[in-house]
Structures are given as structure tokens and as C-alpha cells.
Design a protein around this motif. Structure first.
Motif, short mmCIF file in Angstrom:
data_model
loop_
_atom_site.label_atom_id
_atom_site.label_comp_id
_atom_site.label_asym_id
_atom_site.label_seq_id
_atom_site.Cartn_x
_atom_site.Cartn_y
_atom_site.Cartn_z
N VAL A 225 16.19 -56.42 -12.83
CA VAL A 225 15.06 -56.20 -11.93
C VAL A 225 15.57 -55.81 -10.55
O VAL A 225 15.11 -54.83 -9.95
CB VAL A 225 14.17 -57.48 -11.86
CG1 VAL A 225 13.09 -57.31 -10.80
CG2 VAL A 225 13.56 -57.77 -13.22
N ASP A 226 16.56 -56.54 -10.04
CA ASP A 226 17.13 -56.22 -8.72
C ASP A 226 17.70 -54.79 -8.70
O ASP A 226 17.53 -54.04 -7.75
CB ASP A 226 18.26 -57.20 -8.35
CG ASP A 226 17.71 -58.59 -8.08
OD1 ASP A 226 16.49 -58.70 -7.82
OD2 ASP A 226 18.49 -59.56 -8.15
N PHE A 227 18.37 -54.47 -9.78
CA PHE A 227 18.98 -53.15 -9.92
C PHE A 227 17.90 -52.06 -9.83
O PHE A 227 18.05 -51.07 -9.13
CB PHE A 227 19.61 -53.13 -11.32
CG PHE A 227 20.78 -52.23 -11.47
CD1 PHE A 227 21.96 -52.47 -10.77
CD2 PHE A 227 20.74 -51.16 -12.35
CE1 PHE A 227 23.05 -51.64 -10.93
CE2 PHE A 227 21.83 -50.33 -12.52
CZ PHE A 227 22.98 -50.57 -11.81
N CYS A 228 16.79 -52.31 -10.54
CA CYS A 228 15.70 -51.32 -10.57
C CYS A 228 15.07 -51.12 -9.19
O CYS A 228 14.63 -50.02 -8.86
CB CYS A 228 14.60 -51.75 -11.54
SG CYS A 228 15.15 -51.77 -13.23
N PHE A 229 15.02 -52.21 -8.42
CA PHE A 229 14.36 -52.13 -7.11
C PHE A 229 15.36 -51.94 -5.97
O PHE A 229 15.01 -52.10 -4.81
CB PHE A 229 13.48 -53.36 -6.88
CG PHE A 229 12.21 -53.30 -7.68
CD1 PHE A 229 11.08 -52.67 -7.16
CD2 PHE A 229 12.16 -53.81 -8.96
CE1 PHE A 229 9.92 -52.57 -7.91
CE2 PHE A 229 11.00 -53.72 -9.72
CZ PHE A 229 9.87 -53.09 -9.20
#
Ligand SMILES: Nc1ncnc2c1ncn2[C@@H]1O[C@H](COP(=O)(O)OP(=O)(O)OP(=O)(O)O)[C@@H](O)[C@H]1O
Ligand SMILES: CCCC(=O)O
Length: 359
Positions: A225-229
Motif C-alpha cells: 500500500v505504501d509503495f502504491c501511494f
């Protein structure tokens, strides 16, 4: 028995494999490697239809073949809606679903278009066989752990089903009476639990399971999730990073496991660790599938390009042979599987299925 002339088509991300079979006898197979710069000009794989079609015609001509000599075209099926295993007529709904990538992008999505084009030109039957989205999963296996996200059955179904028949034949047994765990170890990896002929669960590095030479497999979700955002990547770039530039490639900059093995053997510690981790994750997933079959596993089969390696196969077998005997079918037999399906259908030994947008 009449021997039909069969053209089998199997597109990969950077190449298109074609074969001519005369009945079940292979006349030739050629892997047509495409110019990556040319392929990159197309927005998606479906737009590559004409380009790959012309390449196929050139190779056939160079081999002294013309489409007029072909009786039937059979192609690898792409990511359709979930379907049962078998041979399907190529219909409009199928092409629409593939064009819209309703269930995902895959190089094999273009195969039905090329086959249909040849079929329309020559007035001959065209089929796809055991597409990537063959789905025989039990309901319990579909639950992911988050309402709204369902586990999917995506796999190298064509080769997996072929090797089950091959190994059963070699053992003089009926595949419908045996339980298998099959690990297809290629650029992508699929590991399936097959109970008496039915693939009741499967993990593919496209979405979960072990990482493969080019795919990330299952990842710690909150970090994803962090990677995506992070704002660093567009959606398409992220997908590319996970599916084409993930796994071994992301750590070592190569997708070639022969090179990884060689580097590990020559003292490259990082290569050795990544290779060990891939073996570890593959074995762990095979262990999971053993629980799906409640321990009733007759054989574990290792197949795909990586199963050509004695070293990697032995490392995996070393971790899982306590579960069941390990058989190896190195490489893949997708072209043979396609041709055999065409023979069965043309001889009336197998009923052709109609794609209806899901079961
Ligand atoms: N002798 C070998 N030893 C180790 N690895 C090998 C060997 N031969 C091929 N491979 C590896 O197998 C992988 C490719 O396998 P394969 O040819 O089955 O894949 P593909 O057709 O590109 O993809 P997929 O199987 O996912 O459709 C590559 O990582 C390649 O380096
Ligand atoms: C999606 C399963 C097949 C592949 O990884 O190519």
C-alpha cells in the motif's frame, strides 16, 4: 485414422511459438522472437495481432508451408472469465472479453485473434485450449481474507494438465485416480493441487505464492500500500514492476536462472541467497498444497524451464520429498497439448465447449 494438419499458436511476451503437427506427430516448432522495440510501439497485446500474424506467415513460408495446407488452428487461451478446463470455439464474446482484458492482460490474450483471422480467411475451425483462467477451485479456496477481493484461479493450466497425463501414462495409472501437486516453474510460476483430475487450488506468482524469475508473488500487503501511494509510480508502472520486473529480476537484474545458478556457484552471495529464497518459497507453497490435499499426495511434479536445472530441482525436492515422490518434466509441453486437443476434437473424441462468459 485421418491425420489432420494442425497449426498451433502460443504467444509469449516477446516471442510467438508456432508448431505444425501432422496428427499427433510434430513436423516442426519455431519460436519466433519479435523485435522488442517493435512490440513496444503497440499500446497492448491485442494490437499486436497483425504484426504477429505477418511474422507467422513469414516463418511458414520460409519452411515451405502455406495456410492452405492447414486443416485446423489451435491457440493458447488467455485470461478469460473463469472457465472449466477443455477446448473452446473462439466466439465473439471471447474476443470481446480478451480485447477488454476483463480478467487481466496476458501475452496469450492475442492468440485467439490470430487464430480467428486465419480461420476466417481459410474457412477452417479454430479453437483455444485450457486457458490461463481455467477455474476448478473449490469455494473455500476462493476466500481471500478481505471481503471484496476474491482469490482467482490463474495458472499455466495447459502445461499442468498435460504433465499430469504424461506422468500418469508413464506410471500406467489413471490421472482421475491420483492426487498431484504440480509446480510449473517458468518465467512465471504456478503451483496447483490436483485432486483426482480437478485443480482444486492454485497459486500463481502473478498474484500470490512464490516469487518467480520475473514476478513478485505474494508481498507484505501494508508495504505494498505504501509503495502504491509513494507517488513514484503510475498504475501501469507498478504493474510492470510487480509482474515483469519483480522477483529474481528485481534483486539481480536478470530473469535467466542459468545465470543466477552460475553466479551463485562462482561465489556471488546475493545470487545464492535469492536462489535459495526462491527454492524456499516454492517448497513452502508445495507444502501448503499438501494440506489442501490433506496429505493425500501421490506425486509432486516439477515442470517448466527451471525444472531443467538438476541443481534447483534437487534443492526443491530435498525440501518436499517427505510429502510424496517428486517427478520431473523439464520444459513445457504446451504445443503438444494444443495439438493433442485439436486431434481429439477433429476426431470427435472430445466435445468442444462454447465460451459463455463464465460458468
Ligand atoms: N537449464 C536451465 N537451468 C535453469 N534454468 C533454466 C534452464 N533453462 C531455462 N531456465 C529458466 O527457465 C525460465 C523460463 O522458463 P520457460 O521457458 O518455461 O518460461 P516462459 O515460457 O518464458 O514463461 P512461462 O513458463 O511463465 O510461460 C527462465 O528463468 C530460464 O532462465
Ligand atoms: C497467470 C499464470 C500464467 C503466467 O504466470 O503466465
Amino acid at each position: 485414422m485421418e491425420k489432420f494438419r494442425i497449426l498451433a499458436i502460443n504467444p509469449g511476451s516477446t516471442s510467438t511459438k508456432i508448431s505444425i503437427f501432422h496428427g499427433e506427430e510434430e513436423v516442426f516448432t519455431e519460436n519466433i522472437v519479435h523485435d522488442y522495440e517493435e512490440l513496444k510501439k503497440f499500446r497492448n497485446v491485442i494490437e499486436q495481432e497483425g504484426y504477429r500474424y505477418e511474422a507467422i506467415l513469414s516463418v511458414l513460408a520460409a519452411r515451405g508451408y502455406s495456410l492452405d495446407e492447414i486443416d485446423v488452428v489451435v491457440a493458447r487461451g488467455g485470461i478469460l472469465r473463469p472457465v472449466k478446463a477443455g477446448t473452446y470455439r473462439i466466439n465473439d464474446l471471447m474476443l470481446e472479453d480478451l480485447r477488454n482484458a476483463v480478467a487481466g492482460e496476458h501475452a496469450s490474450n492475442v492468440a485467439a485473434f490470430i487464430a480467428r483471422r486465419i480461420g476466417a480467411e481459410k474457412g477452417i475451425p479454430v479453437y483455444i485450449v485450457d486457458p490461463v483462467s481455467v477455474d476448478e477451485m473449490e469455494d473455500v479456496a476462493r476466500i481471500s481474507g478481505l471481503d471484496g477481493i476474491e482469490r482467482k484461479s490463474l495458472s499455466h493450466a495447459l502445461n499442468i494438465r498435460r504433465v499430469i497425463y504424461k506422468v500418469s501414462e508413464k506410471l500406467g495409472k489413471d490421472p482421475g485416480e491420483l492426487n498431484f501437486i504440480v509446480a510449473h516453474l517458468g518465467g512465471g510460476i504456478s503451483i496447483g493441487a490436483i485432486r483426482k483430475g480437478q485443480m482444486v487450488d492454485v497459486e500463481s506468482a502473478n498474484c500470490e505464492g512464490p516469487f518467480s524469475p520475473e514476478r513478485a508473488g505474494g508481498l507484505p500487503i501494508l508495504e505494498v500500500v505504501d509503495f502504491c501511494f509513494s507517488g513514484k509510480y503510475t498504475k501501469d508502472e507498478l504493474k510492470k514492476k510487480l509482474i515483469q520486473e519483480g522477483g529474481v529480476y528485481s534483486y539481480l537484474g536478470t530473469k535467466d536462472m542459468r545465470e543466477v545458478e552460475e553466479r551463485a556457484r562462482s561465489g556471488d552471495k546475493k545470487a545464492a541467497l535469492i536462489l535459495e529464497a526462491m527454492v524456499y518459497q516454492i517448497a513452502k507453497c508445495i507444502g501448503q498444497m499438501a494440506t489442501v490435499l490433506k496429505g493425500n499426495v501421490d506425486y509432486i511434479i516439477l515442470t517448466g524451464g527451471i525444472a531443467k536445472s538438476d541443481y534447483i530441482s534437487e534443492c526443491i525436492a530435498g525440501r518436499v520429498k517427505f510429502i510424496a515422490p517428486v517427478e520431473r518434466v523439464p520444459g513445457e509441453e504446451e504445443m503438444k497439448a494444443l495439438a493433442e486437443a485439436a486431434c481429439r476434437v477433429m476426431a470427435g473424441r472430445e466435445k468442444v465447449l462454447d465460451y459463455g462468459g463464465g460458468e
